[in-house]
Design a protein around this motif. Structure first.
Motif, mmCIF file in Angstrom:
data_model
loop_
_atom_site.group_PDB
_atom_site.id
_atom_site.type_symbol
_atom_site.label_atom_id
_atom_site.label_comp_id
_atom_site.label_asym_id
_atom_site.label_seq_id
_atom_site.Cartn_x
_atom_site.Cartn_y
_atom_site.Cartn_z
ATOM 1 N N ASP A 61 1.029 9.854 -2.152
ATOM 2 C CA ASP A 61 1.820 11.042 -2.460
ATOM 3 C C ASP A 61 2.546 10.832 -3.794
ATOM 4 O O ASP A 61 2.842 9.706 -4.174
ATOM 5 N N SER A 62 2.793 11.928 -4.509
ATOM 6 C CA SER A 62 3.509 11.795 -5.780
ATOM 7 C C SER A 62 4.320 13.058 -6.028
ATOM 8 O O SER A 62 4.130 14.071 -5.353
ATOM 9 N N ILE A 119 0.855 -1.186 0.000
ATOM 10 C CA ILE A 119 0.000 0.000 0.000
ATOM 11 C C ILE A 119 0.893 1.240 0.000
ATOM 12 O O ILE A 119 2.077 1.163 0.322
ATOM 13 N N HIS A 120 0.310 2.358 -0.376
ATOM 14 C CA HIS A 120 1.072 3.593 -0.505
ATOM 15 C C HIS A 120 0.187 4.741 -0.066
ATOM 16 O O HIS A 120 -1.031 4.667 -0.198
ATOM 17 N N ASN A 121 0.797 5.810 0.433
ATOM 18 C CA ASN A 121 -0.029 6.904 0.950
ATOM 19 C C ASN A 121 -0.563 7.825 -0.141
ATOM 20 O O ASN A 121 -1.268 8.780 0.149
#
Lengths: 508, 352
Positions: free
Chosen positions: B13-14, B9-11
């Protein structure tokens, strides 16, 4: 100065200790309110010969043998190991290599059992009188029952349960943190079996002679806190306290938990026991209780089967060896299709490529998640913009982006200098990276390469020593031979005159 | 290729989100620039942003990379930042040249996003200042409406001025230009006039400097607008407090101490704080993640270094303004700072 203030406020009890970094995660605990259920018996159970950290076991049974539940079917080899027990009564149908949940995708020798459904089981003598027994005896019992850390690390439990005068355990910490999203096994365990857990803690405390016991639970489980408090009061034991910690990942990691509870760090290369702390997971402590008080070997565990793509999530008590595909089918997911299956939690678990792998002692969760939900799949790695978020969240205070550079460039000496081996692979850095760099992946790669380099170096060193030893031996033998020869000659010479005389006499 | 490795999983943000946050934080300053310098500000800013994105796309195309990355917001941000550090009176071709410098010499020659040693916008500004010292220090009087010969709020006139230079006006710009406070103080000092008298003769007002109506680069004059953006960035956690705090505190401390010792030579701390590009540099330039240190300790060192250099250049250097030189010089030291300012790893040298 801020450090001083922090310490002061902690001394005054104004602030819990906490640990460095970490992230707040979307909890997604879908199964927190679901009672533990029994999973039905699979038609075949596949028991790998290694479900712990350490050496693999050797099978004790043969194809065609009848085994009872709880019967030891594989012997532990070496010290760091745990035996394997049959998880159901039935017939051994084959012993061969089978896939297991491991990132390498490799297999292990496994014992295949076809259960007969009778559930005939074999237990050791129950010891309700454990308090009168010798800690060494209890330790042997826990070793025989095949107990390992059920939080996920699967380190043989008996090793930690030792009374050592040099490293006396002062504090036993019960790890009821369960910080990974989705997972609720420890939560349910605390709600449903609080009394057994407290009894297990009492046994462990008796074994290591600890002064105090701390039950650590995050504040997202207030009901579990309540249950544990009640159980402690009911059991009427002193010096046991329930510590409620603010929810933050990865608080359940042993070293971080110790820091959060005691404010102390485990020195690098040392074990928690070196600072007088022993950590045990909730499920492990319950297993200790069963092993000692009921003589039951470890043959099953509670697994959170969850994920948005699973029709019927739940907390299941599953026998070891049950294939993952069987478990998912039981909860309504017959054909995974585009659904990704994760073994463990979403932060540290492993994506399964083969669903025939069995549930083992390390399995704390099986998650079915849609590909769409996994953002890591949608975006490719972009250049690092050095934002530093990774160092901010790193609980061991590494500098992940620089460390990853060194690993990627195969500069392993530098990576080691940046303390690569202190990485606990919690995944916080990858989780916050705006460039979606798979940092943990690089660290695993670096660790693997370094281990390989060390092995070959050790091998080369060994060969060198061996060849040097051989040369020395040859040299020694040569010298010994020469010495012998000269001694013989000397005796000849010293004996000489007489001989000569004699000879002379003879000749003359 | 999907990653098999955890975490799964990832928050969310980019890079684009990060860049857009900074652009958003610069909106108050941009609005202030347009308010203060009229259509000229609008023309310069849009030209710089457009040229930067176009240059980036061309560079990526020539290098055989995906031109998609030109739209990740980093080039646009560079253009915006560059424009905000320029005087409003700059002709179009200098703005374009500056943008090309920023992208080509400031960023792509190093390997593109993430690999540049210097802050691209500041590097370009330094090149422009050295190449065109006169144009780069000609400051228009802010808010000169209905002024002769240049009405900043007359689009036709501004466009003609922007495209063809002062010749279209028929007379010299002198009537609508003035010295910046820093420039004035420096010039007076070289003539032997003390700081206090210089500020008095300039009719310097702290309130004007805070709101932005003193002369200066388009986006640097309004401390208020910049602070709003800076606080937003801190609140969004796009930047941390370490660099802005240590940078500004160092300048203030040095200025306060030396001002107390010799008030006729050394300007007071509030003057330093509000003058020139200090606040823009402290919140937006020095905090550029790519060209600043990664670790908190390193960021503090970096901020202190920027502060010392800024104050020294302003007080003793040949140039009136030192903030951008300070940041560019400290950029060079970042790899070294990063190497020596690593945090203490868990369990290593703990209190045991």
């Amino acid at each position: 100065m801020p450090a001083l203030l922090k310490q002061l406020s902690r001394k005054l009890g104004m602030m819990p200790f906490g640990f460095h970094g970490g992230v707040e995660l979307d909890q997604r605990k879908l199964t927190g309110a679901m009672a533990i259920e029994d999973c039905s018996l699979s038609p075949v159970l596949i028991l790998p010969m290694k479900q712990h950290i350490g050496e693999a076991c050797t099978p004790l049974v043969h194809v065609g043998d009848y085994v009872k539940r709880g019967q030891k079917i594989a012997r532990a080899e070496g010290y760091v190991a745990a035996p394997v027990h049959a998880s159901a009564s039935g017939k051994v149908v084959k012993i061969e290599e089978h896939r297991i949940a491991h990132p390498s995708g490799m297999g292990l020798p496994c014992i295949f059992i076809e259960p007969d459904g009778d559930n005939t089981s074999e237990t050791l003598e129950p010891w309700p009188d454990w308090a009168e027994r010798d800690p060494g005896e209890l330790r042997e019992r826990i070793r025989m029952c095949g107990l390992v850390g059920l939080g996920g690390a699967v380190f043989p439990t008996f090793i930690k349960l030792v009374r050592d005068r040099r490293n006396a355990v002062e504090t036993v910490i019960l790890n009821g943190i369960e910080c990974e999203p989705y997972l609720t096994t420890d939560h349910r365990m605390m709600l449903e079996h609080a009394d057994e857990i407290v009894a297990g803690l009492a046994i462990i405390r008796h074994m290591v002679a600890a002064r105090e016991v701390v039950i650590a639970v995050e504040d997202n489980k207030p009901d579990a806190v309540e249950m544990m408090r009640k159980a402690v009061v009911a059991a009427n034991i002193d010096d046991v306290r329930v510590a409620v910690l603010p929810t933050r990942y990865p608080q359940g990691s042993e070293k971080q938990l110790i820091q959060a509870v005691t404010g102390r760090e485990v020195p690098a290369g040392k074990l928690p026991v070196h600072i007088g702390v022993l950590c045990q997971n909730v499920a492990t402590v319950q297993a200790v209780y069963h092993a000692v008080c009921h003589g039951r070997a470890l043959t099953e565990r509670v697994v959170t089967v969850s994920g948005e793509a699973l029709p019927r999530p739940g907390n299941l008590r599953i026998r070891f060896g049950t294939p993952v595909r069987f478990v998912l089918a039981e909860r309504g997911l017959e054909d995974p299709g585009n659904v990704q299956i994760i073994h463990g939690g979403p932060m540290m678990g492993e994506r399964l490529r083969n669903l025939e792998v069995p549930v083992v002692k390390a399995t704390n969760g099986l998650l079915a998640i849609d590909e769409q939900q996994m953002s890591s799949m949608q975006t490719s790695e972009q250049p690092c913009i050095r934002c530093g978020h990774c160092s901010e969240v790193c609980p061991v205070m590494l500098v992940p982006n620089l460390l990853a550079d060194h690993c990627r460039n195969d500069e392993f000496a530098r990576a080691e200098d940046y303390q690569l081996f202190d990485c606990i692979e919690c995944g916080c850095c990858s989780y916050v990276c705006p460039s979606t760099i798979p940092l943990v992946h690089y660290f695993r790669y670096g660790k693997g390469q370094l281990a390989q380099i060390r092995r070959s170096e050790a091998f080369a060193e060994e060969s060198r020593l061996r060849s040097e030893a051989r040369e020395k031996r040859l040299e020694r033998e040569k010298q010994a031979k020469a010495a012998r020869r000269s001694r013989v000659r000397e005796t000849h010479v010293s004996d000489g005159p007489e001989h000569v005389d004699a000879a002379g006499k003879e000749t003359s | 290729m999907p990653m098999i490795s955890s975490p799964h999983i990832h928050n969310g943000d980019s890079i684009r989100l990060t860049m857009l946050t900074v652009v958003l934080a610069l909106l108050p300053a941009t609005a202030a620039a347009v308010y203060l310098f009229g259509w000229l500000a609008f023309l310069s800013i849009s030209t710089a942003v457009f040229s930067c994105v176009l240059t980036e796309a061309l560079c990526l195309h020539w290098m055989g990379r995906s031109t998609h990355a030109a739209l990740d917001g980093s080039a646009a941000l560079t253009g915006l930042l560059l424009a905000l550090t320029l005087p409003a009176s700059l002709p179009w071709w200098m703005v374009v040249l500056g943008s090309v410098f920023a992208i080509v010499l400031g960023k792509q020659v190093y390997g593109g996003l993430g690999y540049n040693l210097f802050n691209p916008a500041l590097a370009a500004r330094v090149i422009l200042l050295i190449s065109f010292p006169l144009n780069m220090t000609t400051w228009l009087v802010p808010m000169s409406a209905a002024a002769v010969p240049l009405d900043l709020y007359d689009f036709q006139l501004c466009l003609a001025f922007f495209l063809h230079g002062p010749e279209v006006l028929g007379q010299t710009l002198d009537a609508v230009t003035m010295a910046s406070p820093l420039g004035h103080v420096k010039t007076e000092w070289t003539r032997g006039v003390g700081v206090q008298e210089a500020l008095a003769s300039y009719h310097y007002s702290y309130l004007n400097a805070f709101l932005g109506s003193e002369a200066g680069s388009m986006g640097e004059t309004s401390a208020l607008a910049l602070l709003i953006g800076g606080i937003y960035l801190l609140a969004r956690h796009t930047i941390t407090w370490h660099i802005p705090f240590s940078y500004l505190a160092t300048v203030l401390l040095l200025a306060a101490v030396f001002n107390a010792l010799d008030p006729s030579h050394f300007a007071p701390p509030m003057f330093h704080l509000l003058a020139g590009g200090l606040i823009l540099c402290a919140f937006f330039m020095a905090t550029d993640p790519v060209s600043s240190p990664v670790t908190p300790a390193g960021q503090l060192v970096f901020g202190v270094g920027c502060g010392v250099l800024t104050w020294c250049i302003r007080s003793f250097g040949g140039y009136p303004e030192g903030a951008m030189f300070a940041v560019v010089l400290m950029n060079c030291a970042v790899p070294l700072i990063d190497h020596y300012c690593r945090p203490r790893v868990y369990g290593h040298g703990a209190d045991e």
